[in-house]
Design a protein around this motif. Sequence first.
Motif, PDB file in Angstrom:
ATOM      1  N   VAL A 189       3.787   8.316  -8.594  1.00 21.18           N
ATOM      2  CA  VAL A 189       4.827   7.320  -8.859  1.00 21.18           C
ATOM      3  C   VAL A 189       4.344   6.243  -9.813  1.00 21.18           C
ATOM      4  O   VAL A 189       5.001   5.911 -10.800  1.00 21.18           O
ATOM      5  CB  VAL A 189       5.311   6.683  -7.538  1.00 21.18           C
ATOM      6  N   GLU A 190       3.164   5.676  -9.520  1.00 23.67           N
ATOM      7  CA  GLU A 190       2.650   4.568 -10.349  1.00 23.67           C
ATOM      8  C   GLU A 190       1.145   4.470 -10.190  1.00 23.67           C
ATOM      9  O   GLU A 190       0.612   4.532  -9.087  1.00 23.67           O
ATOM     10  CB  GLU A 190       3.301   3.247  -9.923  1.00 23.67           C
ATOM     11  N   LYS A 191       0.454   4.303 -11.323  1.00 23.18           N
ATOM     12  CA  LYS A 191      -0.992   4.124 -11.308  1.00 23.18           C
ATOM     13  C   LYS A 191      -1.313   2.634 -11.254  1.00 23.18           C
ATOM     14  O   LYS A 191      -0.674   1.823 -11.921  1.00 23.18           O
ATOM     15  CB  LYS A 191      -1.619   4.733 -12.572  1.00 23.18           C
ATOM     16  N   GLU A 192      -2.302   2.286 -10.438  1.00 25.25           N
ATOM     17  CA  GLU A 192      -2.774   0.905 -10.317  1.00 25.25           C
ATOM     18  C   GLU A 192      -1.600  -0.070 -10.134  1.00 25.25           C
ATOM     19  O   GLU A 192      -1.448  -1.050 -10.878  1.00 25.25           O
ATOM     20  CB  GLU A 192      -3.607   0.515 -11.545  1.00 25.25           C
ATOM     21  N   ALA A 193      -0.801   0.228  -9.147  1.00 24.82           N
ATOM     22  CA  ALA A 193       0.389  -0.598  -8.908  1.00 24.82           C
ATOM     23  C   ALA A 193       0.006  -2.028  -8.546  1.00 24.82           C
ATOM     24  O   ALA A 193      -0.944  -2.257  -7.789  1.00 24.82           O
ATOM     25  CB  ALA A 193       1.230   0.015  -7.806  1.00 24.82           C
ATOM     26  N   LYS A 194       0.730  -2.985  -9.082  1.00 29.33           N
ATOM     27  CA  LYS A 194       0.479  -4.408  -8.792  1.00 29.33           C
ATOM     28  C   LYS A 194       1.324  -4.880  -7.604  1.00 29.33           C
ATOM     29  O   LYS A 194       0.866  -5.677  -6.788  1.00 29.33           O
ATOM     30  CB  LYS A 194       0.812  -5.260 -10.029  1.00 29.33           C
ATOM     31  N   ASP A 195       2.554  -4.394  -7.521  1.00 29.27           N
ATOM     32  CA  ASP A 195       3.460  -4.814  -6.460  1.00 29.27           C
ATOM     33  C   ASP A 195       3.545  -3.717  -5.397  1.00 29.27           C
ATOM     34  O   ASP A 195       4.335  -2.780  -5.496  1.00 29.27           O
ATOM     35  CB  ASP A 195       4.848  -5.088  -7.050  1.00 29.27           C
ATOM     36  N   GLY A 230       6.428  -0.694   0.479  1.00 27.47           N
ATOM     37  CA  GLY A 230       6.089  -0.821   1.899  1.00 27.47           C
ATOM     38  C   GLY A 230       4.612  -0.619   2.159  1.00 27.47           C
ATOM     39  O   GLY A 230       4.218  -0.252   3.281  1.00 27.47           O
ATOM     40  N   LEU A 231       3.777  -0.890   1.147  1.00 32.11           N
ATOM     41  CA  LEU A 231       2.339  -0.595   1.251  1.00 32.11           C
ATOM     42  C   LEU A 231       1.461  -1.846   1.162  1.00 32.11           C
ATOM     43  O   LEU A 231       0.237  -1.733   1.083  1.00 32.11           O
ATOM     44  CB  LEU A 231       1.934   0.400   0.152  1.00 32.11           C
ATOM     45  N   LYS A 232       2.082  -3.027   1.209  1.00 29.89           N
ATOM     46  CA  LYS A 232       1.268  -4.251   1.143  1.00 29.89           C
ATOM     47  C   LYS A 232       0.455  -4.426   2.414  1.00 29.89           C
ATOM     48  O   LYS A 232      -0.741  -4.728   2.365  1.00 29.89           O
ATOM     49  CB  LYS A 232       2.176  -5.466   0.912  1.00 29.89           C
ATOM     50  N   ASN A 233       1.093  -4.251   3.557  1.00 25.00           N
ATOM     51  CA  ASN A 233       0.402  -4.324   4.852  1.00 25.00           C
ATOM     52  C   ASN A 233       0.883  -3.151   5.708  1.00 25.00           C
ATOM     53  O   ASN A 233       1.658  -3.327   6.648  1.00 25.00           O
ATOM     54  CB  ASN A 233       0.689  -5.648   5.560  1.00 25.00           C
ATOM     55  N   SER A 234       0.434  -1.969   5.373  1.00 22.19           N
ATOM     56  CA  SER A 234       0.921  -0.767   6.059  1.00 22.19           C
ATOM     57  C   SER A 234       0.524  -0.766   7.530  1.00 22.19           C
ATOM     58  O   SER A 234      -0.606  -1.058   7.890  1.00 22.19           O
ATOM     59  CB  SER A 234       0.356   0.482   5.381  1.00 22.19           C
ATOM     60  N   LYS A 235       1.500  -0.429   8.382  1.00 20.51           N
ATOM     61  CA  LYS A 235       1.235  -0.331   9.826  1.00 20.51           C
ATOM     62  C   LYS A 235       0.981   1.111  10.259  1.00 20.51           C
ATOM     63  O   LYS A 235       0.704   1.365  11.441  1.00 20.51           O
ATOM     64  CB  LYS A 235       2.437  -0.883  10.600  1.00 20.51           C
ATOM     65  N   ASN A 236       1.083   2.030   9.295  1.00 16.41           N
ATOM     66  CA  ASN A 236       0.917   3.446   9.619  1.00 16.41           C
ATOM     67  C   ASN A 236      -0.197   4.037   8.755  1.00 16.41           C
ATOM     68  O   ASN A 236      -0.036   4.195   7.537  1.00 16.41           O
ATOM     69  CB  ASN A 236       2.215   4.211   9.367  1.00 16.41           C
ATOM     70  N   THR A 237      -1.315   4.359   9.393  1.00 13.35           N
ATOM     71  CA  THR A 237      -2.467   4.889   8.657  1.00 13.35           C
ATOM     72  C   THR A 237      -3.068   6.074   9.409  1.00 13.35           C
ATOM     73  O   THR A 237      -2.895   6.225  10.616  1.00 13.35           O
ATOM     74  CB  THR A 237      -3.561   3.823   8.473  1.00 13.35           C
ATOM     75  N   VAL A 238      -3.813   6.899   8.677  1.00 10.25           N
ATOM     76  CA  VAL A 238      -4.593   7.979   9.270  1.00 10.25           C
ATOM     77  C   VAL A 238      -5.971   7.955   8.623  1.00 10.25           C
ATOM     78  O   VAL A 238      -6.088   7.847   7.406  1.00 10.25           O
ATOM     79  CB  VAL A 238      -3.910   9.354   9.084  1.00 10.25           C
ATOM     80  N   LEU A 286       2.856   6.819  -0.364  1.00 12.18           N
ATOM     81  CA  LEU A 286       1.539   6.877   0.277  1.00 12.18           C
ATOM     82  C   LEU A 286       0.466   6.566  -0.751  1.00 12.18           C
ATOM     83  O   LEU A 286       0.618   6.851  -1.941  1.00 12.18           O
ATOM     84  CB  LEU A 286       1.328   8.268   0.879  1.00 12.18           C
ATOM     85  N   LYS A 287      -0.648   5.987  -0.247  1.00 10.85           N
ATOM     86  CA  LYS A 287      -1.790   5.751  -1.127  1.00 10.85           C
ATOM     87  C   LYS A 287      -3.079   5.812  -0.325  1.00 10.85           C
ATOM     88  O   LYS A 287      -3.067   5.734   0.926  1.00 10.85           O
ATOM     89  CB  LYS A 287      -1.670   4.387  -1.820  1.00 10.85           C
ATOM     90  N   LEU A 288      -4.182   5.962  -1.030  1.00 13.28           N
ATOM     91  CA  LEU A 288      -5.501   5.871  -0.407  1.00 13.28           C
ATOM     92  C   LEU A 288      -5.876   4.406  -0.239  1.00 13.28           C
ATOM     93  O   LEU A 288      -5.553   3.567  -1.098  1.00 13.28           O
ATOM     94  CB  LEU A 288      -6.545   6.565  -1.275  1.00 13.28           C
ATOM     95  N   LYS A 289      -6.544   4.111   0.871  1.00 13.30           N
ATOM     96  CA  LYS A 289      -7.001   2.741   1.086  1.00 13.30           C
ATOM     97  C   LYS A 289      -7.941   2.326  -0.045  1.00 13.30           C
ATOM     98  O   LYS A 289      -8.762   3.116  -0.503  1.00 13.30           O
ATOM     99  CB  LYS A 289      -7.720   2.645   2.442  1.00 13.30           C
ATOM    100  N   ASN A 290      -7.816   1.074  -0.486  1.00 12.80           N
ATOM    101  CA  ASN A 290      -8.641   0.474  -1.550  1.00 12.80           C
ATOM    102  C   ASN A 290      -8.316   1.037  -2.935  1.00 12.80           C
ATOM    103  O   ASN A 290      -9.040   0.783  -3.892  1.00 12.80           O
ATOM    104  CB  ASN A 290     -10.142   0.634  -1.270  1.00 12.80           C
ATOM    105  N   LYS A 291      -7.254   1.831  -3.028  1.00 12.58           N
ATOM    106  CA  LYS A 291      -6.771   2.293  -4.330  1.00 12.58           C
ATOM    107  C   LYS A 291      -5.275   2.046  -4.385  1.00 12.58           C
ATOM    108  O   LYS A 291      -4.585   2.153  -3.378  1.00 12.58           O
ATOM    109  CB  LYS A 291      -7.069   3.776  -4.538  1.00 12.58           C
ATOM    110  N   ASN A 292      -4.781   1.717  -5.562  1.00 14.19           N
ATOM    111  CA  ASN A 292      -3.376   1.354  -5.689  1.00 14.19           C
ATOM    112  C   ASN A 292      -2.551   2.370  -6.482  1.00 14.19           C
ATOM    113  O   ASN A 292      -1.497   2.038  -7.027  1.00 14.19           O
ATOM    114  CB  ASN A 292      -3.244  -0.027  -6.322  1.00 14.19           C
ATOM    115  N   ASP A 293      -3.030   3.627  -6.509  1.00  7.24           N
ATOM    116  CA  ASP A 293      -2.230   4.696  -7.111  1.00  7.24           C
ATOM    117  C   ASP A 293      -1.202   5.146  -6.068  1.00  7.24           C
ATOM    118  O   ASP A 293      -1.567   5.520  -4.939  1.00  7.24           O
ATOM    119  CB  ASP A 293      -3.105   5.875  -7.512  1.00  7.24           C
TER     120      ASP A 293
END
Length: 466
Positions: free
Chosen positions: A105-111, A116-124, A150-157
């Motif tokens: 969807v977006e690489k290195e997203a700023k927003d 719904g990924l600023k403070n995700s409550k659902n992780t694995v 969805l994204k990987l933690k510490n990455k904003n792709d």
Amino acid sequence: MKKLLKIVLLIVLLGVLIGAYFYLSKNPSDKTDKDKSAESETIEILKLDESKMTKIILNNEKGSFSFIKKDNNWVYEEKQDLKLDQNMLNRLVQNFTSLTAEKSVEKEAKDLDKYGLKNSKNTVTSFLKDGSSYTLELGDKTPEGTSYYLKLKNKNDIYTVSESVGDSIKYSINDLRSKELPAIDTSNIKYIKIVNLKGETIEIKANEAQNDNEKQYGINAFVMTKPYNNIHAVNSDKLNELNDSITKLSISDFISDSSKELSKYGLDKPRLEILAKDGKNELHLYFGKDVDNDNVAFKIAGAPEIYAMSKDSMEALNLNPFDLIDKFVYLTNIDLVNQINIENGSQKDIITLSRTVKKAEKEGEKDETLTTYKINGKEVSEEPFKNFYQKLIGLQVEAVNDKNLSEKPEVRIVYNLNSTNKKTTIVSFVEYNNDFYAVFVDGKSEFLISKIQVQNMLDEFNKLKK
């Protein structure tokens, strides 16, 4: 002239088309290849060695659930004896060791907030043997509602993944618990007991004997020993339906892991019970109160847990014993009968079946048993006699007797047998009302039969006597 001009133009046009075909076949479009390559490109989010996975943790609004590998199975770390659905656990692990995106969807997203990924409550989080770990964060559903961000933690792709992958991150422990009940082989059932909603105990046992002729209660594979005074053969089709209902029993939801709430769910005084055995294993369940409009509370005998099951499944076990039995008044193989006495008022008749053995004349042939049929000493032909016998053993009960009557028969039939199990059976037909007889078998009455059935049988017998 005009016609000739049209022909020339068509020939020229055909030549152009042929030339274009050969050019395109030898010079395919680079753009088409690139488009195809882009369409088939796999977008890999995470690739791990599943064999090196030691732990997986789900964090969501339902709680935090940690699963560890033990003896090649996944167990719930907090309660390791809890039975889990290993197929679901394995699919869950596979989802997050080899995860691909539907699209990027977006690489290195700023927003991140808009996904719904600023403070995700659902992780694995997946943990490997080398101590490394990888966390995936789940966001909102896409506007179409068929995918999640969805994204990987510490990455904003930012990626989208399928709805099923996203939903699996939201699993609770109950979603991953096994919904299977103790397994029994319904093709090898030996015993069934049901206490229905009326409080009647229905008991069914295998009709075991060396051969069909030695089975005391007919050739049926099963007999009902309760609730009736006499033992009755069980209808095979009805038993198959019951076995099918047993195989479909399953847990629809998990209510409590404690036996302290039995009274709350009516399981201190169960309203229905089933026990089925296959010779090695057993399934023993108690049913209590309704949980909601669709489900009823139940438990496994000897276990504290309380579960829910669909009410339809329980209702399939709420059987009327009369519906399960074969309705024949008395069904026995003609080869077991030596004599039949028929008493109809003052009329008394004696039927005898005498047998002789004709030795085989040639080697390899079997001896032949010849039967002579007589009524009051007068011989009758085999075919009409067997037609009558089918009418006799074809008598079927039609309802349950609700009266306590004395055995004062209007019609009485006595079977003298050559069976090793039983030598005599007496069937009596006693006045119940204008339309029905109460049927007594060896002094016990449980069912009714219409008078017209009995009269039709007697009419057939009277024709045979002439």
